[in-house]
Scaffold this motif. Structure first.
Motif, short mmCIF file in Angstrom:
data_model
loop_
_atom_site.label_atom_id
_atom_site.label_comp_id
_atom_site.label_asym_id
_atom_site.label_seq_id
_atom_site.Cartn_x
_atom_site.Cartn_y
_atom_site.Cartn_z
N ALA A 39 56.10 43.29 65.21
CA ALA A 39 54.93 43.97 65.79
C ALA A 39 55.38 45.09 66.71
O ALA A 39 54.75 46.16 66.76
CB ALA A 39 54.08 42.97 66.56
N VAL A 43 54.28 48.93 66.57
CA VAL A 43 53.69 49.58 67.75
C VAL A 43 54.46 50.86 68.08
O VAL A 43 53.86 51.88 68.45
CB VAL A 43 53.69 48.62 68.95
CG1 VAL A 43 53.38 49.36 70.25
CG2 VAL A 43 52.69 47.50 68.73
N VAL A 198 49.74 40.89 68.47
CA VAL A 198 49.12 42.21 68.47
C VAL A 198 48.13 42.33 69.62
O VAL A 198 48.04 43.38 70.27
CB VAL A 198 48.43 42.47 67.11
CG1 VAL A 198 47.52 43.69 67.19
CG2 VAL A 198 49.48 42.68 66.03
N THR A 354 41.27 41.89 69.18
CA THR A 354 42.34 42.25 68.24
C THR A 354 41.84 43.16 67.13
O THR A 354 42.53 44.11 66.74
CB THR A 354 42.97 40.99 67.64
OG1 THR A 354 43.47 40.17 68.70
CG2 THR A 354 44.13 41.33 66.71
N VAL A 358 43.54 46.86 66.25
CA VAL A 358 44.19 47.26 65.01
C VAL A 358 43.41 48.38 64.31
O VAL A 358 44.00 49.21 63.60
CB VAL A 358 44.40 46.07 64.05
CG1 VAL A 358 45.38 45.08 64.66
CG2 VAL A 358 43.09 45.37 63.70
N VAL A 404 47.58 42.59 59.36
CA VAL A 404 46.98 41.91 60.51
C VAL A 404 45.48 41.78 60.33
O VAL A 404 44.88 40.74 60.64
CB VAL A 404 47.32 42.66 61.82
CG1 VAL A 404 46.58 42.05 63.00
CG2 VAL A 404 48.82 42.63 62.08
#
Length: 454
Positions: A39, A43, A198, A354, A358, A404
């Motif tokens: 992750a 990122v 995340v 979340t 995303v 995700v």
């Protein structure tokens, strides 16, 4: 520039590390380290994509305007409002956590009173000059970053001395593999932990919000983008390694904080009270950063005709005060929820954020890909801050984000986030069709910053 870096740290280092990490550990075991590394790599690519866009176009509203310019007005509208939604949801979770933390010292005081108090404080800070906000955020972040470093250093000292936090199990890195293996729940456990990981990283994209206010974005944004993801990844990964070396992963339930145990074992007086002060600081810092970011996004959208014009109003100090006030009113929902359902509100609110995170990351990546294609097609000057490993790494990051999103709908514990997210997108689609006309549906002609390589 230190303010820019700590704004992102303030939003991304909070309850997700101090308490939420226990959930990720239970899902994946020591293999949660892999989840943080994967992750973290994604990122970093999101941040580099945002950095390239921000250096080329240092404008208020940041990625909302980038999605608008390169993906179309509807994408920009949805991205801007979804980021505001993300910041509101995360901030409500943090004001709820603040109420819980204050209960440690004042157990008989209703939680909603503390929530209301912190909302009024944050609203006051965010209606002052941006330098006031930045300075406060810098020092709040210093406190929690120092606490994390002290925990890591102290934990390493305990490992070197052979001191264990668990009387039945010797301390050491062997604990990462001795209790069911490094990945006791297999690949499924790592995948299940990704959504939690995340959520913890959510907020790093707030660096882009500062692009329009940085004195030298061509210098400040690249340095901040390169530093912040590495620091956050270091904090999370090192913390996980140290904690799970001192305490077997299957005994980390979240009921007792490993931070408290480490400080207590080191002989630090009043360790629980000190930790409580740290997590209160972390919560205030996160709420402060989220409020600032949402307000600046609303300001940028108002200038585009994507939000009511009143959000473009600024004070004599240049602060979009109405956006900060409205954000404070939105956070008041947190006070109401804490008065009505104090036991369930944190879990309900945190599970929704979340999806918004995303979505914003996906729009940043796709806007960047579209920008690079346009630069190549029109023969424009090369970017001063290009992403590495183009285009393979960018598309790999897109694939990760889509994974995700799929996992949110796959696992029952996070399915509510997918449902709420889809309903949110439908509502935004209806609002765009019914209420946006004329200027609100035009693509912005973004100003060029440091567009060419030196």
């Amino acid at each position: 520039m230190r303010h820019i870096q700590f704004i992102a740290l303030g939003s991304a280092i909070g309850t997700g590390l101090f308490y939420g990490s226990a959930t990720a550990i239970q899902l994946a075991g020591p293999a949660v380290i892999l989840a943080y590394l994967v992750a973290g790599a994604a990122v970093f690519m999101v941040m580099r994509a945002l950095g390239e866009l921000a250096v080329r176009h240092p404008v208020p509203g940041s990625f909302g305007q980038y999605a608008d310019r390169y993906l179309g007005p509807f994408a920009g509208f949805v991205t801007g409002w979804t980021f505001v939604f993300e910041m509101v949801v995360v901030a409500i979770a943090d004001v709820t956590a603040f109420g819980v933390y204050m209960g440690f010292w004042f157990p008989d005081t209703p939680r909603w009173i503390w929530v209301t108090a912190v909302i009024l404080f944050i609203a006051a800070v965010n209606t002052r000059h941006v330098k006031v906000f930045g300075e406060l955020e810098f020092w709040l972040s210093i406190v929690k970053v120092s606490a994390i470093l002290a925990m890591v250093i102290g934990g390493v000292a305990l490992l070197v001395m052979g001191v264990s936090l668990d009387a039945a199990t010797p301390a050491g890195v062997q604990n990462l593999v001795d209790h069911g293996g490094f990945a006791p729940h297999g690949a499924a456990g790592v995948l299940a932990a990704l959504s939690v990981v995340v959520f913890a990283f959510g907020g790093v994209e707030t660096i882009g919000i500062t692009a329009g206010e940085a004195q030298d974005p061509g210098r400040a944004i690249p340095r901040a983008v390169n530093a912040v993801p590495a620091r956050i990844l270091l904090f999370y990964v090192m913390t996980m390694v140290v904690i799970m070396s001192l305490v077997p992963w299957d005994r980390i339930t979240g009921e007792a904080s490993p931070f408290v145990e480490i400080f207590s074992t080191l002989g630090v007086p009043a360790a629980p009270a000190i930790l409580n002060l740290v997590v209160i600081t972390a919560a205030i810092s996160a709420i402060n950063a989220d409020t600032f970011s949402a307000g600046r996004m609303l300001f940028g959208m108002a200038q585009q005709g994507r939000a009511p014009a009143v959000f473009a109003s600024v004070s004599r100090g240049g602060v979009p005060w109405m956006a900060a006030v409205v954000m404070g009113l939105a956070l008041a929902v947190g006070a109401v929820l804490n008065a009505v359902i104090p036991e369930d509100v944190f879990v309900v609110v945190a599970s929704i954020a979340t999806f918004a995170t995303v979505w914003v990351w996906l729009m940043i990546l796709l806007a960047h890909i579209a920008m690079r294609r346009e630069v190549a097609r029109r023969g424009l000057p090369a970017s001063a801050f290009p992403v590495p490993l183009w285009p393979a790494a960018s598309w790999a990051a897109v694939a990760f984000v889509l994974l995700v999103v799929g996992l949110l709908g796959w696992f029952s514990d996070t399915r509510v986030a997918m449902i709420v997210g889809l309903v949110w997108l439908v509502l935004l689609g209806a609002a765009y069709r019914l209420f946006l006309h004329g200027h609100g549906r035009s693509r912005p002609d973004l100003e060029e910053g440091a567009a060419s390589s030196p």
